[in-house]
Design a protein around this motif. Structure first.
Motif, PDB file in Angstrom:
ATOM      1  N   VAL A   5       0.858  -1.185   0.000  1.00 49.28           N
ATOM      2  CA  VAL A   5       0.000   0.000   0.000  1.00 49.28           C
ATOM      3  C   VAL A   5       0.897   1.239   0.000  1.00 49.28           C
ATOM      4  O   VAL A   5       1.741   1.389   0.878  1.00 49.28           O
ATOM      5  N   CYS A  10      -2.727   6.788  -1.127  1.00 47.35           N
ATOM      6  CA  CYS A  10      -3.948   6.433  -0.390  1.00 47.35           C
ATOM      7  C   CYS A  10      -4.695   7.695   0.040  1.00 47.35           C
ATOM      8  O   CYS A  10      -4.113   8.609   0.621  1.00 47.35           O
ATOM      9  N   CYS A  11      -5.994   7.727  -0.269  1.00 45.68           N
ATOM     10  CA  CYS A  11      -6.827   8.883   0.085  1.00 45.68           C
ATOM     11  C   CYS A  11      -7.896   8.533   1.104  1.00 45.68           C
ATOM     12  O   CYS A  11      -8.792   9.342   1.371  1.00 45.68           O
ATOM     13  N   GLY A  12      -7.864   7.306   1.625  1.00 48.57           N
ATOM     14  CA  GLY A  12      -8.764   6.961   2.714  1.00 48.57           C
ATOM     15  C   GLY A  12     -10.182   6.607   2.319  1.00 48.57           C
ATOM     16  O   GLY A  12     -11.108   6.796   3.103  1.00 48.57           O
ATOM     17  N   HIS A  13     -10.367   6.062   1.119  1.00 46.58           N
ATOM     18  CA  HIS A  13     -11.715   5.645   0.710  1.00 46.58           C
ATOM     19  C   HIS A  13     -12.196   4.417   1.474  1.00 46.58           C
ATOM     20  O   HIS A  13     -13.398   4.172   1.563  1.00 46.58           O
ATOM     21  N   ALA A  14     -11.259   3.619   1.923  1.00 45.58           N
ATOM     22  CA  ALA A  14     -11.528   2.381   2.673  1.00 45.58           C
ATOM     23  C   ALA A  14     -12.223   1.314   1.850  1.00 45.58           C
ATOM     24  O   ALA A  14     -12.773   0.369   2.398  1.00 45.58           O
ATOM     25  N   ARG A  15     -12.204   1.430   0.542  1.00 50.47           N
ATOM     26  CA  ARG A  15     -12.818   0.380  -0.284  1.00 50.47           C
ATOM     27  C   ARG A  15     -12.039  -0.927  -0.181  1.00 50.47           C
ATOM     28  O   ARG A  15     -12.619  -2.005  -0.294  1.00 50.47           O
ATOM     29  N   CYS A  16     -10.739  -0.804  -0.021  1.00 48.32           N
ATOM     30  CA  CYS A  16      -9.928  -2.020   0.130  1.00 48.32           C
ATOM     31  C   CYS A  16     -10.377  -2.794   1.370  1.00 48.32           C
ATOM     32  O   CYS A  16     -10.596  -4.012   1.316  1.00 48.32           O
ATOM     33  N   GLY A  30      -8.912   6.363   8.852  1.00 48.49           N
ATOM     34  CA  GLY A  30      -9.555   5.635   7.767  1.00 48.49           C
ATOM     35  C   GLY A  30      -8.671   5.385   6.568  1.00 48.49           C
ATOM     36  O   GLY A  30      -9.155   4.931   5.528  1.00 48.49           O
ATOM     37  N   ALA A  32      -5.640   3.294   4.690  1.00 50.59           N
ATOM     38  CA  ALA A  32      -5.058   1.962   4.778  1.00 50.59           C
ATOM     39  C   ALA A  32      -3.667   2.062   5.393  1.00 50.59           C
ATOM     40  O   ALA A  32      -2.919   2.994   5.094  1.00 50.59           O
ATOM     41  N   CYS A  54      -9.493  -0.156  -5.303  1.00 50.41           N
ATOM     42  CA  CYS A  54      -8.862   1.109  -4.907  1.00 50.41           C
ATOM     43  C   CYS A  54      -8.873   2.093  -6.076  1.00 50.41           C
ATOM     44  O   CYS A  54      -8.211   1.854  -7.094  1.00 50.41           O
ATOM     45  N   PRO A  55      -9.586   3.197  -5.957  1.00 49.91           N
ATOM     46  CA  PRO A  55      -9.667   4.151  -7.067  1.00 49.91           C
ATOM     47  C   PRO A  55      -8.380   4.942  -7.277  1.00 49.91           C
ATOM     48  O   PRO A  55      -8.215   5.576  -8.315  1.00 49.91           O
ATOM     49  N   GLU A  56      -7.498   4.901  -6.301  1.00 53.19           N
ATOM     50  CA  GLU A  56      -6.237   5.653  -6.411  1.00 53.19           C
ATOM     51  C   GLU A  56      -5.091   4.784  -6.916  1.00 53.19           C
ATOM     52  O   GLU A  56      -3.966   5.267  -7.052  1.00 53.19           O
ATOM     53  N   ALA A  58      -3.525   2.610  -5.312  1.00 55.93           N
ATOM     54  CA  ALA A  58      -2.517   2.692  -4.251  1.00 55.93           C
ATOM     55  C   ALA A  58      -2.010   1.323  -3.818  1.00 55.93           C
ATOM     56  O   ALA A  58      -1.072   1.242  -3.027  1.00 55.93           O
ATOM     57  N   VAL A  59      -2.634   0.261  -4.320  1.00 57.77           N
ATOM     58  CA  VAL A  59      -2.268  -1.086  -3.900  1.00 57.77           C
ATOM     59  C   VAL A  59      -1.605  -1.818  -5.063  1.00 57.77           C
ATOM     60  O   VAL A  59      -2.177  -1.910  -6.149  1.00 57.77           O
TER      61      VAL A  59
HETATM   62  S1  SF4 Z   1      -9.138   1.924  -1.265  1.00 55.04           S
HETATM   63 FE1  SF4 Z   1      -7.102   2.708  -1.822  1.00 55.04          FE
HETATM   64  S2  SF4 Z   1      -7.192   4.870  -1.310  1.00 55.04           S
HETATM   65 FE2  SF4 Z   1      -8.867   3.870  -0.220  1.00 55.04          FE
HETATM   66  S3  SF4 Z   1      -8.051   3.310   1.818  1.00 55.04           S
HETATM   67 FE3  SF4 Z   1      -7.748   1.571   0.469  1.00 55.04          FE
HETATM   68  S4  SF4 Z   1      -5.664   1.855  -0.340  1.00 55.04           S
HETATM   69 FE4  SF4 Z   1      -6.338   3.805   0.466  1.00 55.04          FE
END
Ligand code: SF4
Length: 62
Positions: A5, A10-16, A30, A32, A54-56, A58-59
């Motif tokens: 990660v 990471c922008c904190g969407h928490a979709r992951c 919030g 990752a 993850c829309p960014e 980041a993973v």
């Molecule tokens: S979905 Fe991506 S941007 Fe959002 S918390 Fe998880 S790693 Fe971060």
């Protein structure tokens, strides 16, 4: 399977975490928890779903 990660993306969407709560831990805000993650056995599909969600982007799977 290991994931990384990227804290800078990471922008904190928490979709992951929504797709794979056993794989992606969140901090108090919030985001990752950044760094390398060793995916537990049997959680690979959920981990990939979380990475793809993850829309960014980041993973990264390594
Ligand atoms: S979905 Fe991506 S941007 Fe959002 S918390 Fe998880 S790693 Fe971060």
């Amino acid at each position: 399977m290991r994931l990384v990660v990227d804290q800078g993306k990471c922008c904190g969407h928490a979709r992951c975490n929504d797709r794979a709560p056993d794989v992606f831990a969140l901090d108090d805000l919030g985001y990752a928890v950044a760094g390398e993650i060793e995916v537990p056995e049997g959680k690979e599909d959920a981990a990939l779903a979380g990475a793809r969600a993850c829309p960014e982007r980041a993973v990264t799977v390594v």
